[in-house]
Design an enzyme around this catalytic site. Structure first.
Site, mmCIF file in Angstrom:
data_model
loop_
_atom_site.group_PDB
_atom_site.id
_atom_site.type_symbol
_atom_site.label_atom_id
_atom_site.label_comp_id
_atom_site.label_asym_id
_atom_site.label_seq_id
_atom_site.Cartn_x
_atom_site.Cartn_y
_atom_site.Cartn_z
ATOM 1 N N ARG A 127 0.849 -1.200 0.000
ATOM 2 C CA ARG A 127 0.000 0.000 0.000
ATOM 3 C C ARG A 127 0.872 1.232 0.000
ATOM 4 N NH1 ARG A 127 -4.659 0.642 4.374
ATOM 5 N NH2 ARG A 127 -2.888 1.210 5.645
ATOM 6 N N THR A 131 -1.252 7.535 -0.419
ATOM 7 C CA THR A 131 -2.570 7.410 -1.070
ATOM 8 C C THR A 131 -3.350 6.198 -0.569
ATOM 9 O OG1 THR A 131 -1.721 5.988 -2.828
ATOM 10 C CG2 THR A 131 -1.595 8.372 -3.200
ATOM 11 N N ASP A 223 0.538 -2.820 12.286
ATOM 12 C CA ASP A 223 1.004 -3.269 10.969
ATOM 13 C C ASP A 223 1.292 -4.769 11.034
ATOM 14 O OD1 ASP A 223 2.848 -3.994 8.814
ATOM 15 O OD2 ASP A 223 2.837 -1.859 8.358
ATOM 16 N N ASP A 226 4.811 -6.010 9.765
ATOM 17 C CA ASP A 226 5.899 -5.677 10.698
ATOM 18 C C ASP A 226 5.851 -6.563 11.940
ATOM 19 O OD1 ASP A 226 7.036 -3.756 9.142
ATOM 20 O OD2 ASP A 226 6.076 -2.057 10.145
HETATM 21 C C1 PRP Z 1 -1.205 -4.640 4.558
HETATM 22 C C2 PRP Z 1 -2.058 -5.880 4.703
HETATM 23 C C3 PRP Z 1 -2.887 -5.872 3.447
HETATM 24 C C4 PRP Z 1 -3.101 -4.398 3.223
HETATM 25 C C5 PRP Z 1 -4.470 -4.047 3.675
HETATM 26 O O1 PRP Z 1 -0.149 -4.868 3.730
HETATM 27 O O2 PRP Z 1 -1.335 -7.056 4.882
HETATM 28 O O3 PRP Z 1 -2.233 -6.457 2.336
HETATM 29 O O4 PRP Z 1 -2.123 -3.705 4.017
HETATM 30 O O5 PRP Z 1 -4.771 -2.740 3.379
HETATM 31 P P1 PRP Z 1 -5.880 -2.329 2.322
HETATM 32 O O6 PRP Z 1 -7.087 -3.178 2.610
HETATM 33 O O7 PRP Z 1 -6.131 -0.870 2.623
HETATM 34 O O8 PRP Z 1 -5.352 -2.531 0.946
HETATM 35 P P2 PRP Z 1 0.987 -3.748 3.448
HETATM 36 O O9 PRP Z 1 0.641 -2.962 2.223
HETATM 37 O O10 PRP Z 1 1.217 -2.971 4.698
HETATM 38 O O11 PRP Z 1 2.223 -4.601 3.066
HETATM 39 P P3 PRP Z 1 3.038 -5.691 3.930
HETATM 40 O O12 PRP Z 1 2.152 -6.903 4.084
HETATM 41 O O13 PRP Z 1 4.219 -5.939 3.059
HETATM 42 O O14 PRP Z 1 3.410 -5.082 5.252
HETATM 43 N N1 URA Z 2 -2.386 -2.966 7.081
HETATM 44 C C1 URA Z 2 -2.052 -3.387 8.323
HETATM 45 O O1 URA Z 2 -1.092 -4.161 8.486
HETATM 46 N N2 URA Z 2 -2.775 -2.961 9.348
HETATM 47 C C2 URA Z 2 -3.849 -2.133 9.203
HETATM 48 O O2 URA Z 2 -4.478 -1.768 10.205
HETATM 49 C C3 URA Z 2 -4.155 -1.689 7.907
HETATM 50 C C4 URA Z 2 -3.428 -2.131 6.862
#
Ligand code: PRP
Ligand code: URA
Length: 232
Positions: A127, A131, A223, A226
């Site tokens: 993400r 944005t 997160d 993380d």
């Molecule tokens: C997080 C999560 C989803 C997304 C959800 O991933 O694991 O994939 O955000 O958000 P959304 O519904 O608003 O799209 P992130 O983009 O943080 O990547 P990561 O898993 O690599 O930490």
């Molecule tokens: N991605 C995450 O990991 N946590 C949230 O709360 C939203 C998006």
């Protein structure tokens, strides 16, 4: 009512909130005490990486158990120590688990525990921090994806953007029988997903209150990537 009490009430308001808002029939809210208990451990900011990762895997297995309720069976003949009988086993349906990277990876191991023959695909999405729009950076799916039952995993359904795009991509590659597993979801994400993919059952471990200004789920767990990989 002080602020803490108010927050606490809101976090506990899952049932009530679901009663107030109506969601599409394609959403399945998994209402099980074991899931609730484990999700509460994930929410706790003091839960360390090792325990967090273990519990995400356990939750995935419990959710997979529910999502695979309609796996087809066929009878085979088995000789017990007492007599020969016809007894059901899972019929030859092929399966795939497709985690959305990174956080969805934490849910992968729970599923082959249930169906050892399942193949694993990967979809990379991140993400944009400003944005909140999803960006695809990787996609590798198992062969014969059109013949497989596909479980897509991602612990967090926030705006729903990543989930919607990942499922769109799988459909473009030929995927037909898709189910989505999300541990914690925001109402906004559930609505978006069910509008865009009404044909894809969405399994949700816990419906949370809302998104904050950074599009993080409240109360959520922070997160997920993380916390699973210890990168913060
Ligand atoms: C997080 C999560 C989803 C997304 C959800 O991933 O694991 O994939 O955000 O958000 P959304 O519904 O608003 O799209 P992130 O983009 O943080 O990547 P990561 O898993 O690599 O930490
Ligand atoms: N991605 C995450 O990991 N946590 C949230 O709360 C939203 C998006």
């Amino acid at each position: 009512m002080n602020q803490n009490t108010e927050k606490k009430r809101e976090a506990d308001g899952n049932e009530k909130r679901r009663g107030e808002i109506s969601f599409a029939d394609s959403v399945i809210f998994l209402n099980h005490p074991l899931l609730k208990h484990k999700i509460s451990i994930l929410r706790n900011r003091r839960t360390g990486t090792n325990e967090f990762r273990t519990i995400v895997g356990e939750i995935a297995m419990l959710m997979g158990y529910e999502a695979l309720r309609d796996l087809p069976l066929e009878n085979i003949e088995v000789e017990t120590p007492v007599e020969t009988c016809l007894t059901p086993v899972i019929s030859g349906r092929k399966m795939a688990v497709v985690p959305i990277l990174r956080a969805g990876l934490g849910m992968v191991e729970g599923i082959p525990t249930l169906v050892p023959s399942a193949k694993v695909g990967h979809i990379g999405m991140y993400r944009d921090e400003i944005t909140h729009e999803p960006h695809e950076y990787y996609c590798k799916l198992p062969a014969s994806i059109d013949e497989r039952m596909i479980l897509v995993t991602d612990p967090m359904l926030a705006t729903g953007g990543s989930a919607v795009d990942a499922v769109r991509l799988i459909k473009q590659k030929g995927g037909k029988q898709i189910k989505f597993l999300s541990i914690i979801a925001a109402p906004e994400g559930v609505r978006k997903f069910t509008e865009q993919h009404p044909d894809v059952p969405l399994y949700v471990g816990q419906l949370d209150r809302c998104l904050n200004e950074n599009a993080y789920i409240c109360p959520g767990l922070g997160d997920a990537g993380d916390r699973i990989f210890g990168t913060r």
